[in-house]
Design a protein around this motif. Structure first.
Motif, PDB file in Angstrom:
ATOM      1  N   ILE A 371     -46.933  16.203  -1.193  1.00 51.77           N
ATOM      2  CA  ILE A 371     -46.255  16.043  -2.906  1.00 51.77           C
ATOM      3  C   ILE A 371     -46.985  17.357  -3.684  1.00 51.77           C
ATOM      4  O   ILE A 371     -48.135  17.058  -3.728  1.00 51.77           O
ATOM      5  CB  ILE A 371     -46.184  14.448  -3.466  1.00 51.77           C
ATOM      6  CG1 ILE A 371     -46.224  13.909  -5.036  1.00 51.77           C
ATOM      7  CG2 ILE A 371     -48.422  14.046  -3.335  1.00 51.77           C
ATOM      8  CD1 ILE A 371     -45.846  13.149  -5.195  1.00 51.77           C
ATOM      9  N   LYS A 372     -45.967  17.543  -4.641  1.00 46.94           N
ATOM     10  CA  LYS A 372     -46.402  18.065  -5.582  1.00 46.94           C
ATOM     11  C   LYS A 372     -46.384  17.827  -7.170  1.00 46.94           C
ATOM     12  O   LYS A 372     -45.282  17.508  -7.289  1.00 46.94           O
ATOM     13  CB  LYS A 372     -46.192  19.715  -5.052  1.00 46.94           C
ATOM     14  CG  LYS A 372     -47.341  20.421  -4.198  1.00 46.94           C
ATOM     15  CD  LYS A 372     -46.855  22.216  -4.125  1.00 46.94           C
ATOM     16  CE  LYS A 372     -47.779  22.785  -2.547  1.00 46.94           C
ATOM     17  NZ  LYS A 372     -46.888  24.108  -1.805  1.00 46.94           N
ATOM     18  N   TYR A 373     -46.916  18.188  -7.981  1.00 51.42           N
ATOM     19  CA  TYR A 373     -46.258  18.466  -9.465  1.00 51.42           C
ATOM     20  C   TYR A 373     -46.749  19.059 -10.265  1.00 51.42           C
ATOM     21  O   TYR A 373     -47.256  20.340 -10.333  1.00 51.42           O
ATOM     22  CB  TYR A 373     -47.708  17.104  -9.867  1.00 51.42           C
ATOM     23  CG  TYR A 373     -48.024  16.120  -9.738  1.00 51.42           C
ATOM     24  CD1 TYR A 373     -47.354  14.835 -10.061  1.00 51.42           C
ATOM     25  CD2 TYR A 373     -49.055  15.816  -8.304  1.00 51.42           C
ATOM     26  CE1 TYR A 373     -47.659  13.737  -9.801  1.00 51.42           C
ATOM     27  CE2 TYR A 373     -49.429  14.516  -7.745  1.00 51.42           C
ATOM     28  CZ  TYR A 373     -48.896  12.930  -8.101  1.00 51.42           C
ATOM     29  OH  TYR A 373     -48.507  12.518  -7.549  1.00 51.42           O
ATOM     30  N   ASP A 374     -45.516  19.346 -11.028  1.00 51.71           N
ATOM     31  CA  ASP A 374     -45.297  20.089 -12.392  1.00 51.71           C
ATOM     32  C   ASP A 374     -45.066  19.699 -13.373  1.00 51.71           C
ATOM     33  O   ASP A 374     -44.856  18.604 -13.578  1.00 51.71           O
ATOM     34  CB  ASP A 374     -43.806  21.259 -11.936  1.00 51.71           C
ATOM     35  CG  ASP A 374     -43.964  21.924 -12.436  1.00 51.71           C
ATOM     36  OD1 ASP A 374     -44.371  23.070 -13.691  1.00 51.71           O
ATOM     37  OD2 ASP A 374     -42.832  23.181 -12.202  1.00 51.71           O
ATOM     38  N   ASN A 375     -44.607  20.572 -14.366  1.00 51.10           N
ATOM     39  CA  ASN A 375     -44.663  19.732 -15.608  1.00 51.10           C
ATOM     40  C   ASN A 375     -43.355  19.154 -15.907  1.00 51.10           C
ATOM     41  O   ASN A 375     -43.363  18.016 -16.650  1.00 51.10           O
ATOM     42  CB  ASN A 375     -44.359  20.750 -16.442  1.00 51.10           C
ATOM     43  CG  ASN A 375     -46.362  21.353 -17.488  1.00 51.10           C
ATOM     44  OD1 ASN A 375     -47.041  21.123 -17.268  1.00 51.10           O
ATOM     45  ND2 ASN A 375     -46.076  22.698 -17.647  1.00 51.10           N
ATOM     46  N   ASN A 376     -42.507  19.505 -14.889  1.00 55.05           N
ATOM     47  CA  ASN A 376     -41.179  18.458 -15.324  1.00 55.05           C
ATOM     48  C   ASN A 376     -40.664  17.843 -14.837  1.00 55.05           C
ATOM     49  O   ASN A 376     -39.545  18.148 -13.978  1.00 55.05           O
ATOM     50  CB  ASN A 376     -40.098  20.121 -15.841  1.00 55.05           C
ATOM     51  CG  ASN A 376     -40.021  20.671 -16.794  1.00 55.05           C
ATOM     52  OD1 ASN A 376     -40.808  20.004 -17.772  1.00 55.05           O
ATOM     53  ND2 ASN A 376     -40.221  22.272 -17.118  1.00 55.05           N
ATOM     54  N   CYS A 377     -41.292  18.609 -13.095  1.00 55.29           N
ATOM     55  CA  CYS A 377     -40.558  17.676 -12.073  1.00 55.29           C
ATOM     56  C   CYS A 377     -41.830  16.911 -11.064  1.00 55.29           C
ATOM     57  O   CYS A 377     -42.874  17.235 -10.766  1.00 55.29           O
ATOM     58  CB  CYS A 377     -40.170  18.678 -11.049  1.00 55.29           C
ATOM     59  SG  CYS A 377     -40.304  19.829 -10.957  1.00 55.29           S
ATOM     60  N   ILE A 378     -42.041  16.363  -9.728  1.00 57.03           N
ATOM     61  CA  ILE A 378     -42.696  15.949  -8.681  1.00 57.03           C
ATOM     62  C   ILE A 378     -41.771  16.289  -7.596  1.00 57.03           C
ATOM     63  O   ILE A 378     -40.569  15.567  -7.154  1.00 57.03           O
ATOM     64  CB  ILE A 378     -42.854  14.588  -8.641  1.00 57.03           C
ATOM     65  CG1 ILE A 378     -43.300  14.271  -9.874  1.00 57.03           C
ATOM     66  CG2 ILE A 378     -43.414  14.034  -7.713  1.00 57.03           C
ATOM     67  CD1 ILE A 378     -43.878  12.615 -10.229  1.00 57.03           C
ATOM     68  N   LYS A 379     -42.836  17.030  -6.591  1.00 59.02           N
ATOM     69  CA  LYS A 379     -41.819  17.695  -5.571  1.00 59.02           C
ATOM     70  C   LYS A 379     -42.876  16.952  -4.107  1.00 59.02           C
ATOM     71  O   LYS A 379     -43.946  16.941  -3.425  1.00 59.02           O
ATOM     72  CB  LYS A 379     -41.906  19.333  -4.926  1.00 59.02           C
ATOM     73  CG  LYS A 379     -41.450  20.106  -6.207  1.00 59.02           C
ATOM     74  CD  LYS A 379     -41.254  21.334  -6.779  1.00 59.02           C
ATOM     75  CE  LYS A 379     -40.344  22.449  -6.925  1.00 59.02           C
ATOM     76  NZ  LYS A 379     -41.175  23.508  -7.335  1.00 59.02           N
TER      77      LYS A 379
END
Length: 441
Positions: A371-379
């Motif tokens: 799991i990875k996090y971005d300002n606008n999404c989760i992957k």
């Protein structure tokens, strides 16, 4: 959107003011030029006209034996001329004035002659002696009157022409929109509506064009779905026919007793069981695909934290895979990030992924969940190594299509990376990190 400064009402008001201004300027200039022309013309022709009237008066006096006291005869002659004024002076006394025709005895008043330097006095012999006649021709007044009427009429026509020309542009645009709507009605959705200006009509045209594009996209989407469904049905029919044929063959062997021993009979029965389970999986996937495709837009659940949404289904998935003998490497670092999903779809997606891993993955290789996090999404990504020699029963990839459709319904995306015997499925969910949390680099 229509601009209030350029609305049709304001445009018409500006048009009327402009037309009035232009026609007013035209009228003023025309009046000045016409006045100059008339003055110039009559300065050179006025004396000749007066001479003509004096000649006519002399003939009238001679033919009718008129004296300066024949007031009525003089009045009759002046009336016939219409555009002149006559004053007669005898012995420096005003004896006749056509402007006062009712004063028959004006000569008895003894009004002294007041000679003007700019006026021309003509010596005329009457029956009772010589007199001086002053003729004032109202030639210019009559021409001025006709000229003024003509200029007013021309100015009005100019005003009307400018207004009609401005309105004609609006009417022409309305006619253009009418023709373009007829083109759309004929079924040509590729024809773009003309958008001109920033008034109410242009806003209407823009709305029509947006509706055209939306309807076109809807038609294309419907056509694509119909084509995809036809393709899916065709491929699924082929995929179902293969195991069904095997089931029929093995059933005939068992029914006809064409097996050597009980062990061979059990092998045929096991093959039948395997093929029927394969057919069930195919029909289940097809049913799920039809269900998702037919569903209207779903209503997402309220915003929840990522860990609250994914922890339980991922834990169950990892437990199921480990039970089947797989080694799961789960790199799940939870951060405070809010998102909205549809819980039922999350369960379906993870079930589909787990089912594909069990069917096609190499059990000797690990299954990586990240799991990875971005300002606008989760992957979320699920990576495994699949067995090259294993023939997939899902040649139509209907399970993957189901996942993509469900992710699209939740405003997310599904990406597949299938190369070098590595199968990696990446799920992206729109999200927002809570304040203080950092993105993954």
């Amino acid at each position: 959107m229509a601009d209030k400064k350029n609305s049709i009402y304001v445009q018409l008001l500006k048009l009327l003011i402009f037309a009035a201004l232009i026609s007013g300027i035209f009228g003023a200039i025309s009046n000045s030029l016409a006045g100059l022309f008339i003055d110039s013309y009559y300065e050179s022709h006025e004396e000749s006209k007066n001479n003509g009237y004096i000649t006519d008066l002399k003939q009238e006096i001679e033919s009718r034996q008129m004296s300066t006291r024949d007031t009525q005869k003089l009045i009759d002659w002046v009336k016939r001329q219409r555009v002149i004024s006559v004053q007669i002076y005898k012995d420096d006394i005003l004896v006749f004035d056509s402007d006062y025709p009712n004063k028959d005895e004006i000569w008895e008043e003894g009004v002294k002659a007041d000679y003007y330097e700019w006026a021309s006095y003509y010596e005329v012999k009457f029956q009772d002696g010589t007199a001086y006649v002053l003729i004032s021709g109202m030639y210019r007044y009559q021409v001025y009157m006709y000229m003024t009427i003509s200029i007013i009429l021309l100015s009005f026509l100019l005003f009307l022409g400018i207004v009609m020309a401005g309105i004609r542009r609006i009417i022409k645009y309305i006619q253009t929109l009418g023709k373009e709507i007829e083109i759309l009605e004929s079924g040509n959705l590729d024809y773009k509506i003309t958008v001109y200006g920033k008034n109410e009509l242009s806003a209407l045209a823009e709305g029509l064009d947006d509706m055209r594009r939306s309807f076109k996209e809807h038609v294309e989407k419907e056509a694509h779905l119909v084509k995809a469904n036809q393709k899916m049905i065709t491929e699924m029919s082929h995929d179902l026919r293969t195991p069904l044929t095997s089931v029929m063959i093995y059933s005939d062997i068992l029914n006809q007793g064409k097996y050597k021993n009980e062990q061979e009979m059990r092998e045929y029965a096991e093959k039948i069981n395997k093929k029927t389970h394969q057919m069930k999986r195919l029909t289940d996937n097809l049913f799920e695909y039809a269900l998702i495709s037919s569903e209207t837009e779903i209503e997402l659940d309220g915003e929840k934290d990522a860990e609250m949404i994914f922890y339980d289904p991922l834990s169950e998935m990892c437990g199921y895979l480990e039970q089947k003998g797989f080694f799961v490497d789960a790199d799940l670092k939870w951060k405070e990030a809010g998102l909205r999903v549809y819980s039922e779809y999350i369960s379906r997606i993870f079930d589909n992924i787990a089912s594909n891993i069990v069917k096609y993955a190499d059990i000797s290789e690990k299954v990586a969940i990240n799991i990875k996090y971005d300002n606008n999404c989760i992957k979320l990504s699920f990576k495994n190594t699949y067995i090259q020699s294993e023939k997939k029963s899902e040649s139509t990839n209907i399970g993957i299509e189901n996942i993509k459709n469900m992710m699209k319904q939740m405003r997310g995306t599904c990406e597949i990376d299938d190369r070098d015997n590595i199968f990696n499925i990446k799920l992206t969910f729109p999200s927002k990190l809570k304040e203080g949390e950092n993105v993954d680099r």
